[in-house]
Design a protein around this motif. Structure first.
Motif, PDB file in Angstrom:
ATOM      1  N   LEU A 124      45.129  -4.058 -13.367  1.00 50.44           N
ATOM      2  CA  LEU A 124      45.618  -3.311 -12.200  1.00 50.44           C
ATOM      3  C   LEU A 124      44.654  -3.524 -11.043  1.00 50.44           C
ATOM      4  CD1 LEU A 124      46.886   0.148 -13.542  1.00 50.44           C
ATOM      5  CD2 LEU A 124      48.222  -1.617 -12.406  1.00 50.44           C
ATOM      6  N   GLU A 125      45.159  -4.015  -9.928  1.00 47.81           N
ATOM      7  CA  GLU A 125      44.321  -4.292  -8.766  1.00 47.81           C
ATOM      8  C   GLU A 125      44.380  -3.128  -7.789  1.00 47.81           C
ATOM      9  OE1 GLU A 125      44.927  -9.153  -8.827  1.00 47.81           O
ATOM     10  OE2 GLU A 125      45.471  -7.971  -7.062  1.00 47.81           O
ATOM     11  N   VAL A 126      43.223  -2.723  -7.282  1.00 46.41           N
ATOM     12  CA  VAL A 126      43.146  -1.646  -6.291  1.00 46.41           C
ATOM     13  C   VAL A 126      43.445  -2.244  -4.927  1.00 46.41           C
ATOM     14  CG1 VAL A 126      41.712   0.138  -5.262  1.00 46.41           C
ATOM     15  CG2 VAL A 126      41.423  -0.469  -7.670  1.00 46.41           C
ATOM     16  N   ALA A 127      44.380  -1.622  -4.200  1.00 40.72           N
ATOM     17  CA  ALA A 127      44.765  -2.167  -2.900  1.00 40.72           C
ATOM     18  C   ALA A 127      45.065  -1.032  -1.939  1.00 40.72           C
ATOM     19  CB  ALA A 127      46.004  -3.056  -3.045  1.00 40.72           C
ATOM     20  N   GLY A 128      45.013  -1.356  -0.647  1.00 39.91           N
ATOM     21  CA  GLY A 128      45.420  -0.394   0.393  1.00 39.91           C
ATOM     22  C   GLY A 128      44.564   0.838   0.398  1.00 39.91           C
ATOM     23  N   SER A 129      45.233   2.016   0.409  1.00 37.75           N
ATOM     24  CA  SER A 129      44.510   3.283   0.535  1.00 37.75           C
ATOM     25  C   SER A 129      43.665   3.587  -0.683  1.00 37.75           C
ATOM     26  CB  SER A 129      45.499   4.424   0.770  1.00 37.75           C
ATOM     27  OG  SER A 129      46.417   4.495  -0.303  1.00 37.75           O
ATOM     28  N   GLY A 130      43.844   2.858  -1.789  1.00 33.40           N
ATOM     29  CA  GLY A 130      43.020   3.100  -2.967  1.00 33.40           C
ATOM     30  C   GLY A 130      41.585   2.688  -2.777  1.00 33.40           C
ATOM     31  N   GLN A 131      41.309   1.827  -1.774  1.00 33.77           N
ATOM     32  CA  GLN A 131      39.946   1.385  -1.513  1.00 33.77           C
ATOM     33  C   GLN A 131      39.232   2.282  -0.518  1.00 33.77           C
ATOM     34  OE1 GLN A 131      40.528  -2.622  -0.191  1.00 33.77           O
ATOM     35  NE2 GLN A 131      40.907  -3.421  -2.237  1.00 33.77           N
TER      36      GLN A 131
ATOM     37  N   VAL B 102      60.319  -5.378 -17.335  1.00 34.73           N
ATOM     38  CA  VAL B 102      59.255  -5.003 -16.394  1.00 34.73           C
ATOM     39  C   VAL B 102      58.544  -6.264 -15.911  1.00 34.73           C
ATOM     40  CG1 VAL B 102      57.105  -3.750 -16.080  1.00 34.73           C
ATOM     41  CG2 VAL B 102      58.924  -2.769 -17.482  1.00 34.73           C
ATOM     42  N   VAL B 103      58.475  -6.438 -14.574  1.00 33.35           N
ATOM     43  CA  VAL B 103      57.764  -7.591 -14.008  1.00 33.35           C
ATOM     44  C   VAL B 103      56.552  -7.170 -13.179  1.00 33.35           C
ATOM     45  CG1 VAL B 103      59.861  -8.995 -13.967  1.00 33.35           C
ATOM     46  CG2 VAL B 103      59.235  -7.660 -11.942  1.00 33.35           C
ATOM     47  N   ALA B 104      56.463  -5.886 -12.846  1.00 34.09           N
ATOM     48  CA  ALA B 104      55.328  -5.433 -12.030  1.00 34.09           C
ATOM     49  C   ALA B 104      55.134  -3.936 -12.210  1.00 34.09           C
ATOM     50  CB  ALA B 104      55.532  -5.760 -10.555  1.00 34.09           C
ATOM     51  N   VAL B 105      53.883  -3.494 -12.006  1.00 31.91           N
ATOM     52  CA  VAL B 105      53.512  -2.078 -12.041  1.00 31.91           C
ATOM     53  C   VAL B 105      53.011  -1.697 -10.653  1.00 31.91           C
ATOM     54  CG1 VAL B 105      52.015  -0.340 -13.073  1.00 31.91           C
ATOM     55  CG2 VAL B 105      52.873  -2.239 -14.463  1.00 31.91           C
ATOM     56  N   VAL B 106      53.468  -0.562 -10.151  1.00 28.52           N
ATOM     57  CA  VAL B 106      53.070  -0.100  -8.819  1.00 28.52           C
ATOM     58  C   VAL B 106      52.703   1.376  -8.895  1.00 28.52           C
ATOM     59  CG1 VAL B 106      53.740   0.220  -6.418  1.00 28.52           C
ATOM     60  CG2 VAL B 106      54.601  -1.759  -7.693  1.00 28.52           C
ATOM     61  N   VAL B 107      51.545   1.743  -8.320  1.00 25.80           N
ATOM     62  CA  VAL B 107      51.140   3.149  -8.195  1.00 25.80           C
ATOM     63  C   VAL B 107      50.924   3.433  -6.717  1.00 25.80           C
ATOM     64  CG1 VAL B 107      49.414   4.897  -8.766  1.00 25.80           C
ATOM     65  CG2 VAL B 107      50.061   3.185 -10.469  1.00 25.80           C
ATOM     66  N   THR B 108      51.590   4.463  -6.190  1.00 26.26           N
ATOM     67  CA  THR B 108      51.505   4.811  -4.770  1.00 26.26           C
ATOM     68  C   THR B 108      50.944   6.214  -4.590  1.00 26.26           C
ATOM     69  OG1 THR B 108      53.784   5.630  -4.776  1.00 26.26           O
ATOM     70  CG2 THR B 108      53.446   3.320  -4.166  1.00 26.26           C
ATOM     71  N   ASP B 109      50.429   6.474  -3.363  1.00 27.68           N
ATOM     72  CA  ASP B 109      49.928   7.815  -3.063  1.00 27.68           C
ATOM     73  C   ASP B 109      51.048   8.668  -2.477  1.00 27.68           C
ATOM     74  OD1 ASP B 109      48.091   6.644  -0.109  1.00 27.68           O
ATOM     75  OD2 ASP B 109      50.238   6.941  -0.452  1.00 27.68           O
ATOM     76  N   ALA B 110      50.703   9.878  -2.007  1.00 27.05           N
ATOM     77  CA  ALA B 110      51.711  10.810  -1.513  1.00 27.05           C
ATOM     78  C   ALA B 110      52.413  10.287  -0.273  1.00 27.05           C
ATOM     79  CB  ALA B 110      51.074  12.166  -1.222  1.00 27.05           C
ATOM     80  N   ASP B 111      51.768   9.379   0.483  1.00 29.28           N
ATOM     81  CA  ASP B 111      52.374   8.814   1.688  1.00 29.28           C
ATOM     82  C   ASP B 111      53.173   7.554   1.395  1.00 29.28           C
ATOM     83  OD1 ASP B 111      49.399   9.671   3.525  1.00 29.28           O
ATOM     84  OD2 ASP B 111      51.257  10.799   3.287  1.00 29.28           O
TER      85      ASP B 111
ATOM     86  N   GLU C  75      51.911   4.782   0.140  1.00 32.95           N
ATOM     87  CA  GLU C  75      51.067   3.599   0.247  1.00 32.95           C
ATOM     88  C   GLU C  75      50.642   3.144  -1.159  1.00 32.95           C
ATOM     89  OE1 GLU C  75      51.447   3.327   4.266  1.00 32.95           O
ATOM     90  OE2 GLU C  75      50.337   1.934   2.976  1.00 32.95           O
ATOM     91  N   THR C  76      50.685   1.832  -1.400  1.00 30.84           N
ATOM     92  CA  THR C  76      50.307   1.293  -2.702  1.00 30.84           C
ATOM     93  C   THR C  76      48.806   1.372  -2.893  1.00 30.84           C
ATOM     94  OG1 THR C  76      52.185  -0.233  -2.693  1.00 30.84           O
ATOM     95  CG2 THR C  76      50.344  -0.759  -4.177  1.00 30.84           C
ATOM     96  N   VAL C  77      48.377   1.947  -4.044  1.00 30.25           N
ATOM     97  CA  VAL C  77      46.951   2.024  -4.356  1.00 30.25           C
ATOM     98  C   VAL C  77      46.604   1.163  -5.561  1.00 30.25           C
ATOM     99  CG1 VAL C  77      46.687   4.309  -3.339  1.00 30.25           C
ATOM    100  CG2 VAL C  77      47.313   4.120  -5.730  1.00 30.25           C
ATOM    101  N   LEU C  78      47.574   0.938  -6.469  1.00 31.33           N
ATOM    102  CA  LEU C  78      47.356   0.071  -7.637  1.00 31.33           C
ATOM    103  C   LEU C  78      48.595  -0.796  -7.829  1.00 31.33           C
ATOM    104  CD1 LEU C  78      45.940   2.643 -10.247  1.00 31.33           C
ATOM    105  CD2 LEU C  78      44.618   1.013  -8.888  1.00 31.33           C
ATOM    106  N   SER C  79      48.403  -2.049  -8.244  1.00 28.89           N
ATOM    107  CA  SER C  79      49.547  -2.914  -8.508  1.00 28.89           C
ATOM    108  C   SER C  79      49.140  -4.006  -9.484  1.00 28.89           C
ATOM    109  CB  SER C  79      50.074  -3.528  -7.219  1.00 28.89           C
ATOM    110  OG  SER C  79      49.099  -4.371  -6.628  1.00 28.89           O
TER     111      SER C  79
END
Length: 252
Positions: free
Chosen positions: A154-161, A234-243, A245-249
């Motif tokens: 899982l890569e940290v991206a966007g607001s997760g950093q 399943v081809v991808a996993v995505v975790v988003t925040d309340a707004d 925005e993707t934080v993990l993928s």
């Protein structure tokens, strides 16, 4: 006798009205000596007229500032008045909307923290009630078969950093079930009390929700999130925040 009295009162009233009409000129100093003396004598005995003079006197300084040569000129607003008004209204609207959004986010964080507290309290009650039975039954009960865990990155991206330290993952993996797919990961750095949502993407680009969780700040957390989408789809996993925005993928 009554007629003479009424006539005297009428004359006195008429004299009062004539002198009252001179109050403005008196305040401005435009009366000649006889009229000025008569007005001053009247003011000594008339509280109503004295009150009117007190109201008129502050206006004298303002009248002195009036330039009579410009009385025929029609005032016109500044050329940029309309633009300044629109700009001020837009700025006030933007500030009000920003405050409303911040209040909404604060309320959401408060609800999330309260829900976490209530869930923790309920869990503690259940643990205390069942602790002895679970401890006795665990030794003799058959252990479930080990579930194969497919490790993923899982890569940290966007607001997760963002924020202090950012999100850090210790491990992540998928579990294929007959009823769907499960995402498991261990990590820290998720904003405390904030709501995060997980989803699985299929080959057609559609997202299937896999549950949500609350961030615990710097404390390490272990999550098990489930979806009805089968692992082969399943081809991808995505975790988003309340707004949103993707934080993990991760592409899987």
């Amino acid at each position: 006798m009554n007629d003479a009295h009424e006539h005297g009162q009428q004359e006195q009233q008429e004299r009062h009205e004539r002198l009252r009409e001179l109050l403005g000129a008196h305040v401005l100093g435009h009366l000649a000596a006889p009229e000025a003396d008569a007005v001053r004598a009247h003011l000594d005995g008339c509280a109503g007229c004295r009150a009117e003079v007190a109201e008129l006197e502050p206006l004298v300084a303002r009248l002195d500032a009036v330039d009579p040569t410009h009385l025929d000129e029609r005032p016109s607003p500044a050329g940029d008045l309309g633009a300044r008004i629109h700009s001020g209204v837009a700025a006030e609207r933007a500030e009000r909307e920003a405050r409303a959004r911040e209040d909404e986010r604060a309320a959401a964080r408060h609800r999330s923290r309260r829900r976490t507290t209530l869930l923790a309290a309920a869990a503690a009650v259940v643990v205390v009630a069942l602790a002895s039975g679970v401890a006795l039954g665990r030794a003799s009960a058959p252990q479930p078969p080990a579930v194969p865990l497919e490790a993923i990155s899982l890569e940290v991206a966007g607001s997760g950093q963002q924020g202090e330290g950012g999100i850090e993952l210790e491990s992540a993996g998928l579990v294929a079930h007959t009823w769907g797919t499960e995402l498991r990961f261990v990590g820290a750095g998720f904003e405390e009390g904030a709501v995060y949502r997980a989803a699985f993407r299929d080959s057609g680009g559609r997202l299937t929700p896999a549950g949500e969780f609350l961030g615990t700040g710097a404390a390490e957390m272990s999550c098990q999130l489930q979806s009805a989408l089968l692992r082969p789809d399943v081809v991808a996993v995505v975790v988003t925040d309340a707004d949103g925005e993707t934080v993990l993928s991760s592409e899987v």
